[in-house]
Design an enzyme around this catalytic site. Structure first.
Site, PDB file in Angstrom:
ATOM      1  N   CYS A   1       0.988  -1.262  -0.132  1.00  0.00           N
ATOM      2  CA  CYS A   1      -0.053   0.062  -0.184  1.00  0.00           C
ATOM      3  C   CYS A   1       0.849   1.306   0.128  1.00  0.00           C
ATOM      4  O   CYS A   1       1.775   1.515   0.545  1.00  0.00           O
ATOM      5  CB  CYS A   1      -0.852   0.059   1.044  1.00  0.00           C
TER       6      CYS A   1
ATOM      7  N   GLY B   1       1.181  -0.943  -4.598  1.00  0.00           N
ATOM      8  CA  GLY B   1      -0.033  -1.319  -4.805  1.00  0.00           C
ATOM      9  C   GLY B   1      -0.606  -1.371  -6.103  1.00  0.00           C
ATOM     10  O   GLY B   1      -0.918  -0.262  -6.364  1.00  0.00           O
TER      11      GLY B   1
ATOM     12  N   ASN C   1      -1.344   2.240   5.575  1.00  0.00           N
ATOM     13  CA  ASN C   1      -0.107   1.449   5.033  1.00  0.00           C
ATOM     14  C   ASN C   1       0.382   0.838   6.052  1.00  0.00           C
ATOM     15  O   ASN C   1       0.945   1.716   7.199  1.00  0.00           O
ATOM     16  CB  ASN C   1       0.604   2.405   4.109  1.00  0.00           C
ATOM     17  N   GLY C   2       0.378  -0.451   6.385  1.00  0.00           N
ATOM     18  CA  GLY C   2       1.120  -1.262   7.317  1.00  0.00           C
ATOM     19  C   GLY C   2       0.207  -2.400   7.829  1.00  0.00           C
ATOM     20  O   GLY C   2      -0.875  -2.807   7.151  1.00  0.00           O
TER      21      GLY C   2
ATOM     22  N   TYR D   1      14.598  -2.464  -1.268  1.00  0.00           N
ATOM     23  CA  TYR D   1      13.927  -3.228  -2.132  1.00  0.00           C
ATOM     24  C   TYR D   1      12.570  -2.295  -2.673  1.00  0.00           C
ATOM     25  O   TYR D   1      12.309  -2.034  -3.890  1.00  0.00           O
ATOM     26  CB  TYR D   1      13.331  -4.393  -1.726  1.00  0.00           C
TER      27      TYR D   1
END
Lengths: 460, 460, 460, 460
Positions: D10, D36, D110-111, D253
């Protein structure tokens, strides 16, 4: 015909102990498509988990072999939705599905609650969050907050909500078919291969090969179990049963002619409305023509009673779509529209009697009359197979504001004059009662006599 | 033969000297949708260049405001296509449009040529390349190769091709409406606001607000100019006029009831077929029920002639789609299918007369009879408003192989027995002639009497 | 990058004696997607008939398991198309497929003929009809009209057409891979499992698992048979071979770096262009940054030659779509666009050398320079890995009008000044020749030295 | 656990006091697309009501001019979602939007929370109903049930939930940007034209033309008002601030190289990882090649440090789609796949060093090695720019089960042997710490040292 005619909220269909239940529900919903074209959905269960697919559009657009294959299990409920909001919203699509204290619950609702606003305010004060704008979500909150098993929670919920609701509620091990205490909206039970089906209308039993057993009674909760050797039809005592108030607009207009509602064939009811119109309003005319499809059966009853020739002079175009682009240089009333055409030579020089199932705004009726006039009809009379509409519906029929109704504040002669008719007649309220039979009906849109106190202005 | 050159049902519509001609053609095509649902297209011109849009699907799916806005000009022709090949191919969509010696040409064709194979071989020997599998492309090659102006080239082309063709041909400055010398397929002329419209059926005039003027005569070439102070309707001498052979299946089955073909109202023709059936086959029954929609008008004529009650006991589902997924555990004949249902209580214990417009394979009719039987009908009789079909059509109707026709090699009694009927009757050929009137019709599919020598086996 | 950069016409791929040939062609086309994104198509044959599927869009959008399953057979050819016309037209999609004197023929063409107009006029005078606006259709007419077997007809066609063409032609029993006498466009042969594949670029051999054998020679016709015990690669004598004129823009810009064209690795060529630039234009800078992706390899060659640090300070956004909606209140040059962003801290206060593969209009380059400027670059220099573009291409590269080229009528210093650069340098023509090797290339877009007389103005 | 509560990758973006805020959010989300790709949504407000649009797919597929035009107002929040569940479900799309005691609230998250199960059970016991399977819905229930104004309710909610959350919360008059006390996920503040923007990554500031101001601090609640003369950035006291634990996989990444996270440039961090690898693992090789795109920047850092030539021998195919249909007759490892190809001549006979950003399962890495081997590489070494992954992530990164990780239970030599490498090396944990700088990071997936107690097994 959505623009001019009132529109209905929703059709529901359920199947329990039925092989490939979602497929059965899909087929049932396809025969209830007329009750809601905006969106549809099916939730199924195999006793382990819920499977769900919903989308905007017709049943044939939303479901296919691939999506149905994912909806496993022998129990499923489904829903066709029509919404009056301009913007279609996927989040309002049903069945609604929640996880709560009682586990997974899915709910499909046909009807309209009248005390939604008050209940919603109370629930929000208690910390509830609402993710849809439907009144159906209110019922789910009431179930989740009741400190009781589901059967008892349903009874407590029914004690709190007011208005119209035919409901299907499903958990992982059972389903409930519920009708509000007045029985505003229809709901019928059928059997097939040892399992049960529930439908807003019996016509859907025909397409799945089920047998019509009986109607869910007003105020009744029918419990159907997913498994069990002698899983029976269990009727919970009718706690709140009241004088039945089936919406009279169902047999007049909405329901399919191949349905039977609370024991009365819709086809026969419409044919008898035509015959009753012939008693109340015998007219000397050369030809009787229905407005298709709503007026067709009543016209045949009328013609049959008086020995008059019925002709399908108005023809329907079955390819309705967004394609018709209005030309600007032609006066519209003289020509066909994209839904209907007129075979002019059948009416030229004739005394014509038009039969329709209702006049709401009157706009469309006026255009039809002008069309007949321009085709050379000598006289144009119209009969309507119900009384004049003058009041709003709070139970799920989307009539326009009373101010926009053709009959509001006008006598029948004034309406006739406004539509350009030589004469106009309506079926009387008593005539309609005679036709619909002894069971109680709601006539509030005709006579303003509401079964319940209407919602206050603040709640709109 | 049919596999190689798919049969045209097809509808065509053109507009000349009409404001926003493509819009007019779009609306016209939407009323000719029943003649071809597979694909459609419109080509227009403003005298400078051609504009074109084509696609697979209904008119309402292929065209919208955006695509129509690109189709400029006051002249346009359009086409609805039905193909019998399993695979729909966009390259066969019409109007075909080419650039050649004569400039830009667009062509829309309804009908089926019978000497396509021979002509195609000759053209290929002469270096022609074919990019479609339609017989219509053959006509374009003949036009491009004639060493003559277009009018003369059209006459030369008509001298070479055989079979059925109603054509619209358009260049940058004029359009031609053409009907083959036998007049197999209908083609009518209308006027609107000083311009001309041409249509396969007159019903499309109603939706655009045009006035029906007359039919294009068999063998006639009508020339319409894009501009010019007194652009007139100019009839080129009828060079090859022959006894008219209008396809009788147009009024029986194919055309809309609100159309007039060669002067005969389709509605009235069907009503009279019912009355003629009553003369030829009076039956003692309790109730007359049509197979919708094809048998409805004839049933009303029949009922009217004999004073019998007509009931719409078979009801149509208007939401047909791919959604219906066959359940496996139910015997199919006892239940509704996704197109039609039966109101069982109207027929239970009754002597029933079913009226349909035709029996082709007989499969569907057999299911309807079984459906009635399972609903408890006491007797089931059937009357058909045309003679038995026993021969193939080479002129554009896609009948199955004669071996698959219900009437091939069977007497009427044998057909009745096969369908499970108590009795069966067909309208006689003479009766049909009486109804359709003095103008000539093609009855080849009934009696095998083809106006032209049928295509040889080698051409298949 | 379509808007600012020249765009290429088409990629072609064929497979003969390959199991499931259409699937192989689909995979090959997916690696040639950069040569044409507008439409694509595949025609296959099993020796009995042709199968075809075409559509607008990318290979991955047009083809799927279902459509590929219909494309039977062990021989197939395919085509990716880019068109310069604003309006995408399905009828121009390739492979073109015709039926003619020689039977079924399919054709896929990469390149651009220069005498199309004259040939088309001649063919139309001879009665030919054109259904597309492609120059490829001209070749099919010439084949169909030659009074000779196909091999001979191809030779006669090649004697008449002028310009650039790499071709795949397929009948029911053989396929031909053809390259025009100058060899403007690449075309390579590969082998796999006893069958043959042909591709615009060798990178597509990698994805299908084929081995690169050799390039089709300019003027050569390679014949591949569908069947036969020892179906061999047969080279027809090169009748019109001329000094090779491979388009130099293929290795500079269009081809994929993992392709080998006429024996030269595209990756290595680009790396060597960077090294040659370092020889011709050594610059004292802090950092070398490529314009992705075109300038990346040359930048690495440049950095490697001079021991300078290369940084990918411009980053590409891989999710390009129509979604980016321009804000109105922001000066555009100071911010990223939806295709590219700049890592400002890498260039702040630095002497920056930008390397790109070409400057066409210069609009985009100017924006990149302004972006660097606003990020605080101390100096901005640019080197381009080819000479300045000043002339149109008649062989298939879609450069804008010379009047719109940045280099037209301007010295290098003037261009630098216009783009806001501190300095600008181009690879010299001799330097480019040194890098591309001894085989002949077309440099007409740089030096105006066209291999053939350009088409006359009348033909445009 | 992951199966029930799908992991959030996300990206979130918000705009306050920004003209046409939804358009700004759309553009911001398009630069966060890599976080996402499954679904996205935007909720905006003009202070009067909420406007919302969500859908499955990329930002460029879900939003267009038409849908954005409906999202009025100067405040909006948006969300890109990635879900690990096989079935995409629209109901889980964010922003979530509810109506409750506090009015309309929208939330984008987000998380990943780690105590969802316990909280959900408690809430359900209290009568709450859940309509999604997201952990985000838990936070909304906590807000709605707090007996306090929203600011206070947020603090109470933060005291109850555990795990990772960067949040945007919006009401009709203000928005909140919130980061969990450990700061697992990034969240940055920018300014533009007097308004505020908030983004998961700073790269999105570039596309909207905003200026990066600072990061939201762990445990901080930033309040932004829709209106007000001097609507300021108000930082609520950090009540629960803890040692920062930014996810180290973000710079390694996940994040874009053009982003700056908590003050550290992602590009520079990756370049420095390459340089640090060169210190820890100097290799004698002929060529360094990155696995694109993840290994590219580290490879350039490595090559720069040791003066080795970097080559982009692996090339990416930018047209990835469902089109690639696996051929069956070819050994897969010898050929390109649809995402990547190898320029064989660059590696043939060379000692090759491959650089990648991580090895998770090892399957893909193994294929790359085999590909290099078949292209004739003399030696193949690999370096990875982070330590070996051996533990699951509970904070939002969707690693496979530890049992499927290449490094689980294997020494580095064993992994090398399994992948077919001549040697393998990882960046050390200390090396990574040196590169990422003094701020705290979460290395739990490498070393198992979780900041919080991991969720108990019972919660799965």
């Amino acid at each position: 015909m959505k623009t001019n005619y009132p529109t209905h909220y929703c059709g529901i269909f359920g199947a329990v102990q039925v092989h490939d239940a979602a497929r059965c529900v899909n087929n049932g919903l396809s025969f209830l498509q007329h009750r809601g074209e905006e969106s549809c959905g099916i939730t199924s269960t195999d006793g382990e988990r819920f499977y769900e697919h919903k989308g905007m559009g017709l049943v044939s657009q939303v479901f296919n072999e691939e999506t149905l294959a994912l909806l496993s299990g022998t129990m499923a409920i489904g829903h066709n939705r029509y919404s009056t909001t301009g913007k279609s919203e996927l989040r309002n699509t049903q069945p609604l599905r929640i996880d709560c204290r009682l586990g997974d619950i899915a709910l499909a609702h046909n009807g309209n609650l009248t005390n939604t606003d008050r209940l919603r305010r109370e629930l929000e004060s208690g910390g509830a969050i609402f993710q849809t704008t439907t009144d159906s979500e209110v019922m789910l909150h009431l179930l989740a907050r009741a400190d009781a098993p589901l059967e008892q929670a349903i009874k407590e919920m029914m004690a709190k909500v007011e208005g119209a609701y035919s409901l299907l509620i499903m958990t992982r091990d059972k389903a409930f078919a519920i009708r509000d205490p007045y029985g505003f909206r229809p709901l019928s039970l059928g059997s097939m291969n040892g399992g049960w089906v529930v439908s807003s209308e019996t016509c859907a039993f025909d397409i799945v090969g089920a047998r019509y057993e009986r109607d869910v009674r007003p105020g009744e909760i029918v419990v159907m179990e997913l498994k069990g050797r002698d899983s029976a039809l269990t009727a919970v005592p009718e706690e709140k049963a009241l004088p039945r108030k089936l919406c009279s607009f169902e047999p007049i207009y909405f329901a399919r002619p191949d349905s039977i509602i609370d024991g009365r064939s819709v086809y026969e009811a419409r044919f008898d409305m035509g015959r009753k119109l012939a008693q109340e309003h015998p007219r000397k005319v050369d030809i009787v023509i229905p407005i298709p499809d709503g007026g067709t059966i009543a016209a045949m009853g009328y013609g049959s009673a008086l020995g008059l020739q019925v002709h399908m002079a108005f023809t329907r175009n079955h390819y309705i779509g967004r394609s018709f682009i209005c030309p600007t240089q032609v006066r519209r009333e003289r020509i066909a529209d994209h839904k209907i055409n007129l075979i002019a030579r059948l009416v030229k020089g004739k005394r014509v009697l038009v039969i329709d199932d209702s006049i709401v705004r009157g706009t469309t009726s006026g255009k039809r009359v002008a069309f007949l006039r321009s085709a050379g009809a000598a006289e144009i009379h119209m009969l309507v197979s119900c009384p004049p509409h003058r009041n709003p519906c709070h139970y799920g029929i989307d009539f326009p504001d009373p101010a926009k109704l053709a009959a509001t504040g006008r006598s029948v002669d004034e309406i006739a004059s406004r539509l350009g008719l030589d004469s106009l007649g309506y079926l009387s309220e008593q005539g309609l009662k005679d036709v619909l039979g002894p069971h109680g009906h709601c006539f509030a849109c005709f006579n303003g006599d509401y079964p319940e106190k209407p919602p206050t202005a603040a709640s709109s």
